[in-house]
Write a protein that holds these residues in place. Structure first.
Motif, PDB file in Angstrom:
ATOM      1  N   ALA A 215       5.193 -30.060  75.822  1.00 29.09           N
ATOM      2  CA  ALA A 215       5.754 -30.252  77.162  1.00 29.09           C
ATOM      3  C   ALA A 215       5.455 -31.664  77.648  1.00 29.09           C
ATOM      4  O   ALA A 215       6.314 -32.347  78.203  1.00 29.09           O
ATOM      5  CB  ALA A 215       5.175 -29.220  78.125  1.00 29.09           C
ATOM      6  N   VAL A 216       4.216 -32.112  77.407  1.00 22.27           N
ATOM      7  CA  VAL A 216       3.835 -33.456  77.851  1.00 22.27           C
ATOM      8  C   VAL A 216       4.597 -34.509  77.048  1.00 22.27           C
ATOM      9  O   VAL A 216       5.158 -35.449  77.615  1.00 22.27           O
ATOM     10  CB  VAL A 216       2.310 -33.659  77.736  1.00 22.27           C
ATOM     11  CG1 VAL A 216       1.935 -35.107  77.989  1.00 22.27           C
ATOM     12  CG2 VAL A 216       1.585 -32.750  78.725  1.00 22.27           C
ATOM     13  N   ILE A 217       4.658 -34.339  75.738  1.00 25.35           N
ATOM     14  CA  ILE A 217       5.317 -35.339  74.897  1.00 25.35           C
ATOM     15  C   ILE A 217       6.789 -35.494  75.274  1.00 25.35           C
ATOM     16  O   ILE A 217       7.308 -36.589  75.376  1.00 25.35           O
ATOM     17  CB  ILE A 217       5.185 -34.975  73.394  1.00 25.35           C
ATOM     18  CG1 ILE A 217       3.711 -35.044  72.988  1.00 25.35           C
ATOM     19  CG2 ILE A 217       6.007 -35.931  72.531  1.00 25.35           C
ATOM     20  CD1 ILE A 217       3.428 -34.527  71.599  1.00 25.35           C
TER      21      ILE A 217
ATOM     22  N   MET B 265       8.458 -26.480  81.076  1.00 20.93           N
ATOM     23  CA  MET B 265       7.703 -25.976  79.930  1.00 20.93           C
ATOM     24  C   MET B 265       6.197 -26.098  80.179  1.00 20.93           C
ATOM     25  O   MET B 265       5.429 -25.197  79.815  1.00 20.93           O
ATOM     26  CB  MET B 265       8.099 -26.785  78.696  1.00 20.93           C
ATOM     27  CG  MET B 265       7.548 -26.290  77.403  1.00 20.93           C
ATOM     28  SD  MET B 265       8.559 -27.042  76.106  1.00 20.93           S
ATOM     29  CE  MET B 265       7.407 -27.525  74.931  1.00 20.93           C
ATOM     30  N   ALA B 266       5.785 -27.189  80.845  1.00 26.30           N
ATOM     31  CA  ALA B 266       4.364 -27.383  81.144  1.00 26.30           C
ATOM     32  C   ALA B 266       3.867 -26.291  82.095  1.00 26.30           C
ATOM     33  O   ALA B 266       2.781 -25.739  81.919  1.00 26.30           O
ATOM     34  CB  ALA B 266       4.138 -28.772  81.738  1.00 26.30           C
ATOM     35  N   GLU B 267       4.703 -25.998  83.101  1.00 25.49           N
ATOM     36  CA  GLU B 267       4.311 -24.960  84.060  1.00 25.49           C
ATOM     37  C   GLU B 267       4.224 -23.598  83.372  1.00 25.49           C
ATOM     38  O   GLU B 267       3.283 -22.829  83.592  1.00 25.49           O
ATOM     39  CB  GLU B 267       5.335 -24.898  85.210  1.00 25.49           C
ATOM     40  CG  GLU B 267       5.102 -26.007  86.210  1.00 25.49           C
ATOM     41  CD  GLU B 267       6.267 -26.193  87.178  1.00 25.49           C
ATOM     42  OE1 GLU B 267       7.239 -25.412  87.139  1.00 25.49           O
ATOM     43  OE2 GLU B 267       6.196 -27.162  87.961  1.00 25.49           O
ATOM     44  N   GLU B 268       5.216 -23.344  82.532  1.00 25.56           N
ATOM     45  CA  GLU B 268       5.240 -22.080  81.787  1.00 25.56           C
ATOM     46  C   GLU B 268       3.982 -21.968  80.930  1.00 25.56           C
ATOM     47  O   GLU B 268       3.301 -20.944  80.935  1.00 25.56           O
ATOM     48  CB  GLU B 268       6.490 -22.082  80.909  1.00 25.56           C
ATOM     49  CG  GLU B 268       6.897 -20.744  80.369  1.00 25.56           C
ATOM     50  CD  GLU B 268       8.078 -20.915  79.394  1.00 25.56           C
ATOM     51  OE1 GLU B 268       9.152 -21.356  79.855  1.00 25.56           O
ATOM     52  OE2 GLU B 268       7.878 -20.659  78.197  1.00 25.56           O
TER      53      GLU B 268
ATOM     54  N   GLY C  35      -1.401 -34.000  74.378  1.00 22.63           N
ATOM     55  CA  GLY C  35      -0.042 -34.516  74.559  1.00 22.63           C
ATOM     56  C   GLY C  35      -0.069 -35.958  75.044  1.00 22.63           C
ATOM     57  O   GLY C  35       0.648 -36.815  74.525  1.00 22.63           O
ATOM     58  N   MET C  36      -0.923 -36.251  76.025  1.00 23.53           N
ATOM     59  CA  MET C  36      -1.004 -37.613  76.545  1.00 23.53           C
ATOM     60  C   MET C  36      -1.502 -38.574  75.469  1.00 23.53           C
ATOM     61  O   MET C  36      -1.141 -39.744  75.456  1.00 23.53           O
ATOM     62  CB  MET C  36      -1.922 -37.675  77.783  1.00 23.53           C
ATOM     63  CG  MET C  36      -1.257 -37.298  79.093  1.00 23.53           C
ATOM     64  SD  MET C  36       0.398 -37.978  79.383  1.00 23.53           S
ATOM     65  CE  MET C  36       0.049 -39.484  80.264  1.00 23.53           C
TER      66      MET C  36
ATOM     67  N   MET D 222       2.547 -33.532  82.762  1.00 20.12           N
ATOM     68  CA  MET D 222       1.108 -33.295  82.694  1.00 20.12           C
ATOM     69  C   MET D 222       0.588 -32.784  84.039  1.00 20.12           C
ATOM     70  O   MET D 222      -0.167 -31.825  84.113  1.00 20.12           O
ATOM     71  CB  MET D 222       0.410 -34.589  82.308  1.00 20.12           C
ATOM     72  CG  MET D 222      -1.077 -34.449  82.236  1.00 20.12           C
ATOM     73  SD  MET D 222      -1.846 -36.057  82.212  1.00 20.12           S
ATOM     74  CE  MET D 222      -1.777 -36.503  83.914  1.00 20.12           C
ATOM     75  N   TYR D 223       1.029 -33.458  85.119  1.00 22.42           N
ATOM     76  CA  TYR D 223       0.564 -33.050  86.442  1.00 22.42           C
ATOM     77  C   TYR D 223       1.092 -31.665  86.806  1.00 22.42           C
ATOM     78  O   TYR D 223       0.410 -30.891  87.484  1.00 22.42           O
ATOM     79  CB  TYR D 223       0.964 -34.081  87.499  1.00 22.42           C
ATOM     80  CG  TYR D 223       0.026 -35.266  87.526  1.00 22.42           C
ATOM     81  CD1 TYR D 223      -1.322 -35.080  87.844  1.00 22.42           C
ATOM     82  CD2 TYR D 223       0.458 -36.554  87.223  1.00 22.42           C
ATOM     83  CE1 TYR D 223      -2.208 -36.154  87.860  1.00 22.42           C
ATOM     84  CE2 TYR D 223      -0.412 -37.627  87.230  1.00 22.42           C
ATOM     85  CZ  TYR D 223      -1.748 -37.430  87.548  1.00 22.42           C
ATOM     86  OH  TYR D 223      -2.626 -38.478  87.559  1.00 22.42           O
ATOM     87  N   ALA D 224       2.292 -31.333  86.338  1.00 25.00           N
ATOM     88  CA  ALA D 224       2.829 -30.001  86.609  1.00 25.00           C
ATOM     89  C   ALA D 224       1.893 -28.946  86.035  1.00 25.00           C
ATOM     90  O   ALA D 224       1.581 -27.950  86.686  1.00 25.00           O
ATOM     91  CB  ALA D 224       4.231 -29.873  86.008  1.00 25.00           C
ATOM     92  N   GLY D 225       1.405 -29.197  84.811  1.00 23.83           N
ATOM     93  CA  GLY D 225       0.460 -28.261  84.197  1.00 23.83           C
ATOM     94  C   GLY D 225      -0.898 -28.317  84.868  1.00 23.83           C
ATOM     95  O   GLY D 225      -1.520 -27.292  85.167  1.00 23.83           O
ATOM     96  N   LEU D 226      -1.328 -29.535  85.145  1.00 19.80           N
ATOM     97  CA  LEU D 226      -2.654 -29.758  85.721  1.00 19.80           C
ATOM     98  C   LEU D 226      -2.793 -29.086  87.086  1.00 19.80           C
ATOM     99  O   LEU D 226      -3.832 -28.498  87.404  1.00 19.80           O
ATOM    100  CB  LEU D 226      -2.872 -31.276  85.856  1.00 19.80           C
ATOM    101  CG  LEU D 226      -4.262 -31.836  85.588  1.00 19.80           C
ATOM    102  CD1 LEU D 226      -4.840 -31.334  84.273  1.00 19.80           C
ATOM    103  CD2 LEU D 226      -4.221 -33.361  85.590  1.00 19.80           C
ATOM    104  N   ASN D 227      -1.720 -29.174  87.885  1.00 22.94           N
ATOM    105  CA  ASN D 227      -1.766 -28.591  89.228  1.00 22.94           C
ATOM    106  C   ASN D 227      -2.038 -27.093  89.180  1.00 22.94           C
ATOM    107  O   ASN D 227      -2.685 -26.532  90.059  1.00 22.94           O
ATOM    108  CB  ASN D 227      -0.451 -28.851  89.967  1.00 22.94           C
ATOM    109  CG  ASN D 227      -0.352 -30.295  90.400  1.00 22.94           C
ATOM    110  OD1 ASN D 227      -1.368 -31.002  90.467  1.00 22.94           O
ATOM    111  ND2 ASN D 227       0.859 -30.750  90.668  1.00 22.94           N
ATOM    112  N   ILE D 228      -1.518 -26.455  88.147  1.00 21.81           N
ATOM    113  CA  ILE D 228      -1.741 -25.011  88.015  1.00 21.81           C
ATOM    114  C   ILE D 228      -3.148 -24.729  87.479  1.00 21.81           C
ATOM    115  O   ILE D 228      -3.835 -23.825  87.941  1.00 21.81           O
ATOM    116  CB  ILE D 228      -0.665 -24.391  87.085  1.00 21.81           C
ATOM    117  CG1 ILE D 228       0.705 -24.548  87.769  1.00 21.81           C
ATOM    118  CG2 ILE D 228      -0.982 -22.932  86.760  1.00 21.81           C
ATOM    119  CD1 ILE D 228       1.878 -24.164  86.902  1.00 21.81           C
TER     120      ILE D 228
END
Lengths: 638, 235
Positions: free
Chosen positions: B16-18, B24-27, B50-51, B75-81
């Motif tokens: 998702a990050v790449i 996809m990151a949120e999922e 990924g980063m 990345m932030y979308a995933g990180l926020n969760i």
């Protein structure tokens, strides 16, 4: 036996001469008039001065760190070196390959021609003075001033001390028929007989890389001769900031050195123009200078340190008048040199000249002016309010940091088109010579064409799949992709001319800085792109850019093409206008006072705008309806 | 298999990050929470991984700012969760004082480094731009940070980096607090000239070098402890 003298031969020219052992190849070439191309003036950073040592390899210095950066192992093995870095300790034959030769440079000296009625600061008046008699004893001074008042209506003049010294001799030698040279109420000289037709001035555009000089007839306002030079300060720092750093590290002597370097080149241009037009340097009575704020300081020998540090205040904002002789300029001994006012630390009189040339201060309509260079200045507004920003766009569009980048000179690829089906390319070079490299206008077109053909995508990345479809897309030894524009066989060099992934990245950086500056500026002025009636594009290569390609890569806010006007190098135009017209000098002062500077780097939106603008053409495609249509037609976007 | 299940989720986050795919990151992040995978592991083995790939692609010029932006968004979308669920003791790898040096206000590059460091698990004390020489050192002392990272775009402000190095020496902190410099105007030559501990040519390299600096400090501290222990034992 120590061999102190060596012979160096330059091929294909066959020029040769003897030099002391340890001579740098570039230095030797210069003495023979062999022009080897160089953008960094011998700093070893541009990599453009590659030459091949054909004979005499035993006495050469080992490659410097800078050379290793620019030369591949293969090149080193073949005898390639950088001319500015390599010292010779034994006789040698040097081959200058085509790509390292300097073709005829397209030094853009002409800009927009704005007709200005001459109202020069220096005027000449032919006088027939009645000599004093016993019945009417009046001073030589009164004889002069009375005649000027009665015959020419000139009041309140005064005789300069220097003029007074030889006044009595000159009047009598000429039997009282003389020409008075009047500069702003001062009589700066008395000349024998009638010389009123011969009244000249010199206008200069001091660019950080190029100098342009114009010898002008002050009576008619016409240009009589033109000269151009590279700015010799480059050897002490490629960009203005490194020149200022050089001064900060080495002190007043370094400042003097930079000042003297530019003055001596200006004197060369004066001499060249005077010779061409058969004018004596003593017939130049007024000089006018335009340039960015760093150039102003380095030319006038003003300590530049604090202007280079936040918040970047200029030292002088107003225009300044200095005795030309005091600056070391070759002209009439009492000539005046005027430096046009600046706006801010990073917005100089070149920007003032821009706005003057398009008459922005009197514009009813909202206009935008973009002056593309290493620093790009953007102004927007109309007669009511004008805001200006400076963007650190870097020198990519000037061919620096680009693998096959070059200046606009013979053999430079200036037009490129890529067929979206066959992925084949067509290009045009300056003077239709075999291609040597790619210049600014080509560097705008290449990404636009690659984008339309789907070879790169909107993030600027090469599409790997394309390597399967065409041999023109291939992998470089560094491991990134590139597109071959001209093959080794067609080119005048011994390598293919390509545009690489790294080149595209450099161009994206430059264009993102410009575009983000324009977007932030519009928002700050509470305007949108649709408010702009005319977008003026100035700058050294401005004239040659294809408006549509520039729009396709998102260089500027998207406007209908007929709203975009290219005005070329207006700094020279502005300098000429200020030389021949008092009103224009006053206008320049008004621009400097009224145009407000805005610091982009403190704008909260700048960073996000910059990143969005690094897409080709932009991340926010709602700002790009024309390009969206265009890319749709090419099947690049759904 | 637990590991297998985890690996799949981690891979999803990495991809998702790449590809810069926020949805996809949120999922992936929600999968982490639903499946009871430790969220810190997911950040390190998924998002940060990924980063890292993004950084490598950036170095190869394959990725550039646009791709970085898309990846950072994902990345932030995933990180926020995930962040609200991470235990605080998991967070710290070390503190880094970061800023643009005195006289310069150009901070885009610095902000990219900040993102990369944050996702790599460092606590970043961001001093912003035009940071006075003394502030770097005062902050390092008050925060107990062992790394100062300085950046500048402009050559005239290189001198401010030198001033920080000199002040560190004056305060006898040189060696105890390590420095790293970066930015367009900076070079390896300048690093050697002023005696800074490291030079990061780009954001990715900066993060790698900071990792090395932190582990060298930790190793040195360990060694010192061992030494002290030995001396005490001998006594």
């Amino acid at each position: 036996m120590k061999n102190s003298e060596i012979e160096i031969v330059f091929q294909p020219y066959g020029s040769r001469s003897k030099y002391p052992s340890g001579t740098i190849i570039m230095v030797a070439a210069k003495t023979l008039g062999v022009d080897i191309s160089s953008l960094c003036a011998g700093n070893g950073t541009c990599g453009k001065c590659k030459i091949r040592i054909q004979r005499g390899t035993e006495g050469i210095s080992s490659p410097t760190e800078k050379e290793l950066k620019h030369l591949s192992q293969k090149e080193l093995k073949a005898g390639f070196r950088l001319a500015c870095q390599t010292k010779l300790r034994s006789s040698a034959t040097i081959f200058v390959p085509e790509r390292s030769r300097v073709g005829k440079q397209r030094l853009q000296t002409e800009g927009l021609n704005v007709p200005v009625k001459p109202s020069p600061l220096v005027t000449k008046h032919y006088l027939e003075i009645t000599p004093p008699t016993l019945h009417n004893v009046r001073s030589d001074e009164d004889g002069l001033l009375d005649t000027l008042r009665i015959k020419h209506g000139l009041d309140n003049l005064r005789v300069d001390y220097e003029t007074a010294k030889t006044l009595p001799i000159k009047l009598r030698k000429a039997e009282w028929n003389v020409t008075a040279v009047v500069s702003e109420k001062r009589i700066i000289d008395i000349e024998h007989g009638d010389t009123s037709e011969r009244c000249f001035g010199f206008a200069v555009d001091i660019g950080s890389t190029k100098l342009a000089g114009f010898l002008m007839n002050l009576n008619t306002g016409h240009v009589v001769a033109v000269a151009a030079r590279m700015n010799p300060q480059i050897s002490l720092g490629e960009d203005v900031l490194s020149r200022i750093s050089h001064v900060m590290m080495h002190g007043l002597n370094a400042l003097r050195e930079l000042h003297e370097a530019v003055v001596s080149s200006i004197n060369e241009m004066i001499a060249e123009c005077c010779e061409k037009a058969n004018v004596g340097t003593g017939e130049i009575y007024e000089l006018n200078f335009v340039g960015n704020t760093a150039m102003q300081m380095l030319f006038l020998e003003i300590w530049p340190q604090y202007t280079a540090l936040s918040p970047y205040p200029p030292v002088l904002r107003r225009g300044i008048d200095v005795e030309a002789a005091q600056l070391g300029l070759t002209s009439h001994p009492r000539a005046n040199a005027h430096y046009v006012p600046v706006i801010g630390g990073f917005v100089g009189s070149d920007s003032v000249a821009d706005l003057m040339a398009i008459d922005m201060l009197n514009s009813e309509e909202i206009v935008m002016d973009i002056d593309i260079g290493t620093n790009t200045e953007i102004a927007v507004g109309n007669k009511d309010s004008i805001l200006i920003v400076s963007c650190a766009s870097g020198p990519a569009f000037e061919g620096m940091e680009i693998k096959h980048g070059m200046r606009a000179a013979t053999g430079a690829i200036e037009r490129i088109s890529v067929d979206p089906d066959s992925l084949e390319t067509h290009y045009r070079t300056i003077e239709d010579a075999p291609p040597v490299g790619i210049c600014g206008s080509g560097l705008v077109e290449a990404p636009a064409e690659l984008l339309k053909a789907g070879i790169i995508n909107m993030t600027g990345r090469f599409n790997k799949e394309m390597a399967k479809k065409t041999d023109r897309v291939r992998t470089t030894p560094e491991g990134w992709l590139e597109y071959v524009i001209a093959s080794k066989e067609e080119s005048a060099t011994d390598s293919d001319i390509t545009i690489t992934q790294a080149d595209i990245r450099e161009l994206q950086k430059a264009k993102a800085a410009i575009r983000a500056g324009a977007e932030v500026l519009l928002r700050r002025m509470k305007l949108t792109k649709d408010d702009i009636t005319t977008l003026y594009v100035a700058g050294a290569f401005g004239n040659y850019i294809d408006a549509e390609s520039a729009r396709t890569i998102g260089l500027y806010p998207e406007l209908p093409l007929d709203h975009i006007k290219f005005v070329g190098n207006t700094a020279g135009t502005g300098s000429r206008m200020c030389l021949i017209s008092k009103q224009m000098r006053e206008y320049a002062e008004r621009i400097s006072e009224n145009v407000r500077y805005y610091e982009l780097a403190v704008d909260p939106d700048f960073q996000s705008e910059y990143i969005k603008a690094s897409f080709l053409p932009h991340q926010d495609m709602s700002r790009q309806p024309f390009v969206t249509e265009l890319l749709k037609r090419h099947g690049r976007v759904p | 298999m637990d590991d297998d299940k985890n690996t799949k989720v981690f891979e999803k986050l990495t991809q998702a990050v790449i590809t810069g795919d926020c949805a996809m990151a949120e999922e992936g992040a929600n999968d982490v929470l639903n499946k009871g995978i430790p969220p810190y592991d997911a950040v390190i083995n998924g998002l940060a991984e990924g980063m890292k790939v993004v950084g490598e692609k950036y170095e190869k010029k394959e990725y550039f700012l646009p791709e970085m932006l898309l990846s950072a968004d994902a990345m932030y979308a995933g990180l926020n969760i995930l962040t609200p669920h991470i235990k605080s003791e998991d967070k710290q790898k070390g503190k880094v004082i970061l800023g643009v040096v005195e006289g310069d206000i150009h901070d885009i590059g610095k902000n990219i480094v900040k993102t990369m460091l944050t996702v790599a698990g460092y606590e970043v004390i961001d001093l912003g731009k035009d940071v006075p020489v003394a502030e770097f050192i005062e902050k390092a002392k008050s925060e107990g940070a062992k790394v100062i990272a300085m950046s500048t775009l402009m050559t005239p402000t290189l001198m401010s980096m030198k001033a920080v190095e000199e002040k560190l020496k004056d305060e006898r902190l040189k060696g105890k607090v390590k420095t790293i410099i970066g930015g367009s105007a900076v070079s390896e030559t300048w690093r050697a000239n002023i005696g800074s501990d490291a030079f990061g040519a780009d954001a990715m390299e900066a993060v790698d070098k900071i990792k090395a600096l932190v582990s060298s400090i930790t190793a040195a501290a360990e060694a010192l402890k061992q030494e002290e222990k030995k001396t005490t034992d001998e006594k």
